[in-house]
Design a protein around this motif. Structure first.
Motif, PDB file in Angstrom:
ATOM      1  N   ALA A   7       0.819  -1.209   0.000  1.00  0.00           N
ATOM      2  CA  ALA A   7       0.000   0.000   0.000  1.00  0.00           C
ATOM      3  C   ALA A   7       0.851   1.256   0.000  1.00  0.00           C
ATOM      4  O   ALA A   7       2.045   1.225   0.317  1.00  0.00           O
ATOM      5  N   GLN A   8       0.229   2.375  -0.342  1.00  0.00           N
ATOM      6  CA  GLN A   8       0.921   3.653  -0.338  1.00  0.00           C
ATOM      7  C   GLN A   8       1.429   3.990   1.064  1.00  0.00           C
ATOM      8  O   GLN A   8       0.791   3.691   2.060  1.00  0.00           O
ATOM      9  N   GLN A   9       2.599   4.587   1.104  1.00  0.00           N
ATOM     10  CA  GLN A   9       3.253   5.057   2.332  1.00  0.00           C
ATOM     11  C   GLN A   9       3.673   3.929   3.269  1.00  0.00           C
ATOM     12  O   GLN A   9       3.978   4.183   4.438  1.00  0.00           O
ATOM     13  N   GLU A  10       3.722   2.711   2.758  1.00  0.00           N
ATOM     14  CA  GLU A  10       4.176   1.578   3.567  1.00  0.00           C
ATOM     15  C   GLU A  10       5.411   0.985   2.924  1.00  0.00           C
ATOM     16  O   GLU A  10       5.328   0.195   1.980  1.00  0.00           O
ATOM     17  N   ALA A  11       6.567   1.372   3.426  1.00  0.00           N
ATOM     18  CA  ALA A  11       7.817   0.850   2.887  1.00  0.00           C
ATOM     19  C   ALA A  11       7.905  -0.649   3.172  1.00  0.00           C
ATOM     20  O   ALA A  11       7.458  -1.127   4.216  1.00  0.00           O
ATOM     21  N   GLY A  12       8.458  -1.393   2.233  1.00  0.00           N
ATOM     22  CA  GLY A  12       8.587  -2.833   2.425  1.00  0.00           C
ATOM     23  C   GLY A  12       9.018  -3.514   1.150  1.00  0.00           C
ATOM     24  O   GLY A  12       9.196  -2.868   0.102  1.00  0.00           O
ATOM     25  N   ILE A  13       9.180  -4.818   1.227  1.00  0.00           N
ATOM     26  CA  ILE A  13       9.713  -5.575   0.097  1.00  0.00           C
ATOM     27  C   ILE A  13       8.938  -6.878  -0.076  1.00  0.00           C
ATOM     28  O   ILE A  13       8.431  -7.453   0.900  1.00  0.00           O
ATOM     29  N   VAL A  14       8.803  -7.312  -1.323  1.00  0.00           N
ATOM     30  CA  VAL A  14       8.222  -8.607  -1.664  1.00  0.00           C
ATOM     31  C   VAL A  14       9.263  -9.370  -2.464  1.00  0.00           C
ATOM     32  O   VAL A  14       9.851  -8.825  -3.402  1.00  0.00           O
ATOM     33  N   PHE A  15       9.485 -10.625  -2.087  1.00  0.00           N
ATOM     34  CA  PHE A  15      10.522 -11.450  -2.699  1.00  0.00           C
ATOM     35  C   PHE A  15       9.864 -12.670  -3.334  1.00  0.00           C
ATOM     36  O   PHE A  15       9.251 -13.486  -2.640  1.00  0.00           O
TER      37      PHE A  15
END
Length: 559
Positions: A134-142
C-alpha cells in the motif's frame, strides 16, 4: 499458508480459495486446467477463438463472470493466435505452451504455500511475502521466477479479480486490454508487444528459470524526524555541501544495454507499468515487455505518492527489440547473462520513479523542483548505506566528537573512496579511505562503508517526451539527486535529444570547478525564476554557459 487476513492480504485478488489454511483451485477450475494440461487432443483448445472460450469458462468457475473484460478482447485473442501468428508457431503454442502453462497453474497453490513458508527467511526475518504494498508503507516482496511465471499465466488467462483494485490504487493486470488494443490505431506496436509476451511464455515452458526477483516500495517520510532521512525541503537542497558525482554522457545506446553496476531508471507512471498492458509503447512500457517479470509488480504495488519509488532487482530480460513508440518491434530472443547475487537475483536493478505529467510553466516553480528532485532522490537512495552512515555518526557523537549538524538529517559521502574506485592510479586518491561529513564541520573522518559503493545511476530524459518535462532541467535534477544519494556516478543517455548537445560540456565544466549540490541547486532555482518572470527563453545549459562567457564570468555566477 500463514498470510494474515489483514488489509494488505493478496488473497481477495487471487483466483484461489482458502480452506483450512491451505489454498485450492475451485473444483470446476481444477478440472478445466487438468484438461488444458493434456493438450488440444483432450481440451480441444487449438485456436485463439477456442482459447478465449476456455478463458471465459475458467473465469466463470472462479466467480468472475460478472466482471466485464475490455471490449473486443475475444476478437484480439482470435486475431493474434489465428491470423497474426504463423501456423508453425501456432502448433507449438497450442500443443506445448498452453498445456505447459496449465500445468504451471495447477502448481500455483503449492508454489504460494512454499513461498509463504520461506519468503521472510531470505531477508533474515524481514517481512517479504506476497501482499498488497500500500501507499506510504515501505517494504519488500521477494518472489521466485517460477511463482512470477504462474502469476503472469493467470494474467494471460484473465483470472485476477478487478472490481476492488481501483479502491486500493492498484493498476489492472489482466491481459484483456493488451489483446483488445490490437483493434486500435496502435495495432502494429501492440502486435509486437504481444510477441514479446508470447516469447516469454514459450521460454519459461521450455526451461523454467529458477532465480528470484524482489520488489521494494521506498518511502521518504513526509513527517520530519531525527530518526532517519525524511522528505527534504528547498532549504535542504540549497544548503547541501555534497560534491556532485561524476557525470558521463552517452549520445547513443540504451539504458537497458548498459554494462555497469548501476541502478537503471524506469521513466514510470504513478501506476507501475503505465500503459504496458494497454496501448502505451514508450520507455516504461517497452521495458516491461522485454523484462515481463516486471509486470507482476502491477498485481500488488499501489500507485506511488510524491515521496515514493519502487525498486525491482533481478528481473530477467527475454527479448531483443528495435524502434520506439509506433516503430517498436520484437526482434528475437535475448539471453540474459547478468550474474546473480547471493539471493538468486540477477544483478539488474531497476527503479521506477514517476515525474509530474504535463507540468508546463509550473515545472519552474520551487515546489515542483523540490517534488521532482525528492522523487529522484527517493529512488536513488540506498537506505542500507544511509543507515550504516547514521550508525557511524551516532557512535562518533556518543564519543563526544564534534560531528553534529544543524539539520537532523545526516549525510556521509564516500567521495574519496568513489574517486579511488573510478581512478585507482590517481596519486591524490591512493590510500584515501575517509568518509567526509556532509555539512560545514571540521572535516572529521570515519571508516569506509563497504555498501554498494560502486553502484551508480543509469538514466536519461526522465519526465520528458510525452510527459512534457524540460530535458535540461530534468538532467540537472537527476544529477542533484544521485549526488545527494551518495551514488558514485551517473551515466546519462540522451537518446539524441537536441537540447542536450551541450550537456557533456556543462557537466564537465561544473565538475572541474568543484560545484556542490547546493551550488547547482541554486543555479537551477535562479534560472527557473528567470523563466517564470519571462526574463530568459534560453535553455538552462546555454543560460549557464553562454558562448560569450569566460570561465571567470561563470565562476562569479556560482559565488
Amino acid at each position: 499458508m500463514e498470510q494474515r487476513e489483514d488489509l494488505n492480504s493478496i488473497l481477495p485478488f487471487l483466483p484461489l480459495i482458502l480452506r483450512s489454511s491451505s489454498l485450492f483451485w475451485p473444483s470446476k477450475a481444477l478440472e478445466s486446467l487438468k484438461a488444458l494440461a493434456l493438450g488440444p487432443d483432450v481440451s480441444h483448445v487449438d485456436s485463439g477463438e477456442v482459447l478465449f472460450d476456455a478463458i471465459l469458462d475458467l473465469r466463470d468457475s472462479i466467480g468472475l463472470s460478472s466482471e466485464r473484460l475490455a471490449s473486443r478482447t475475444a476478437d484480439g485473442y482470435a486475431l493474434f493466435f489465428d491470423e497474426l501468428m504463423s501456423r508453425v508457431d501456432s502448433r507449438v503454442w497450442f500443443g506445448e505452451v498452453i498445456p505447459g502453462l496449465a500445468r504451471l497453474l495447477l502448481r500455483l497453490p503449492s508454489l504460494l504455500e512454499t513461498h509463504y513458508r520461506n519468503a521472510d527467511e531470505v531477508f533474515g526475518g524481514r517481512k517479504a511475502g506476497l501482499r498488497i504494498m500500500a501507499q506510504q508503507e515501505a517494504g519488500i516482496v521477494f518472489l521466485s521466477q517460477e511463482l512470477i511465471a504462474a502469476l503472469l499465466a493467470c494474467a494471460l488467462f484473465c483470472l485476477f479479480a478487478t472490481s476492488e483494485r481501483s479502491v486500493r490504487y492498484l493498476p489492472l493486470i489482466n491481459f484483456d486490454r493488451l489483446f483488445a488494443a490490437l483493434h486500435s490505431h496502435a495495432k502494429r506496436s501492440q502486435e509486437q508487444k504481444i510477441k514479446c509476451i508470447v516469447h516469454y511464455f514459450e521460454r519459461i515452458c521450455l526451461c523454467m528459470p529458477m532465480g528470484s526477483v524482489s520488489f521494494e516500495r521506498k518511502v521518504l517520510p513526509l513527517k520530519q524526524s531525527c530518526d532517519g532521512i525524511s522528505y527534504p525541503e528547498a532549504a535542504f537542497w540549497r544548503k547541501s555541501t555534497v560534491s556532485l558525482c561524476p557525470f558521463e554522457v552517452f549520445s547513443s545506446g540504451l539504458i537497458e544495454d548498459q554494462q555497469y553496476e548501476a541502478l537503471e531508471v524506469d521513466f514510470a507512471n504513478e501506476f507501475l507499468g503505465g500503459g504496458a498492458l494497454g496501448r502505451g509503447c514508450v520507455q516504461e512500457e517497452i521495458r516491461f515487455m522485454v523484462n515481463p517479470e516486471l509486470i507482476v509488480g502491477m498485481l500488488f504495488m499501489a500507485s506511488m505518492g510524491c515521496n515514493e519509488a519502487i525498486e525491482i532487482v533481478g528481473a530477467e530480460r527475454f527479448s531483443c527489440y528495435a524502434g520506439y513508440g509506433s516503430s517498436f518491434c520484437f526482434v528475437g530472443d535475448y539471453l540474459d547473462k547478468k550474474p546473480c547475487d547471493s539471493m538468486g537475483r540477477r544483478k539488474t536493478r531497476i527503479v521506477a520513479i514517476d515525474a509530474v505529467c504535463s507540468p508546463g510553466i509550473m515545472q519552474y516553480e520551487v515546489d515542483c523542483l523540490v517534488r521532482e528532485t525528492n522523487k529522484a532522490f527517493c529512488g536513488f537512495l540506498d537506505a542500507s548505506k544511509y543507515q550504516h552512515c547514521s550508525k557511524i555518526f551516532q557512535d562518533a557523537d556518543e564519543n563526544n566528537n564534534e560531528v553534529s549538524t544543524a539539520n537532523c538529517n545526516i549525510f556521509l559521502v564516500c567521495e574519496a573512496n568513489a574517486k579511488q574506485a573510478k581512478d585507482p592510479d590517481n596519486s591524490e586518491n591512493k590510500g584515501a579511505s575517509n568518509l567526509d561529513l556532509i555539512g560545514k564541520t571540521e572535516n572529521k573522518s570515519c571508516q569506509v562503508i563497504d555498501s554498494q559503493v560502486d553502484i551508480g545511476i543509469a538514466t536519461g530524459n526522465w519526465g520528458c517526451g510525452a510527459f512534457g518535462g524540460d530535458p535540461e532541467i530534468k538532467s540537472m535534477i537527476q544529477w542533484l539527486a544521485a549526488s545527494q544519494a551518495l551514488r558514485p556516478f551517473i551515466h546519462y543517455y540522451t537518446f539524441g535529444e537536441a537540447a542536450l548537445q551541450r550537456l557533456e560540456q556543462v557537466t564537465q565544466w561544473t565538475l572541474v570547478h568543484g560545484w556542490t549540490v547546493g551550488d547547482l541547486w541554486s543555479m537551477v532555482v535562479e534560472y527557473s525564476f528567470q523563466r517564470l518572470r519571462g526574463e530568459t527563453n534560453a535553455g538552462f545549459l546555454t543560460w549557464l554557459l553562454p558562448d560569450h562567457s569566460t570561465s571567470n564570468d561563470v565562476q562569479c555566477m556560482s559565488e
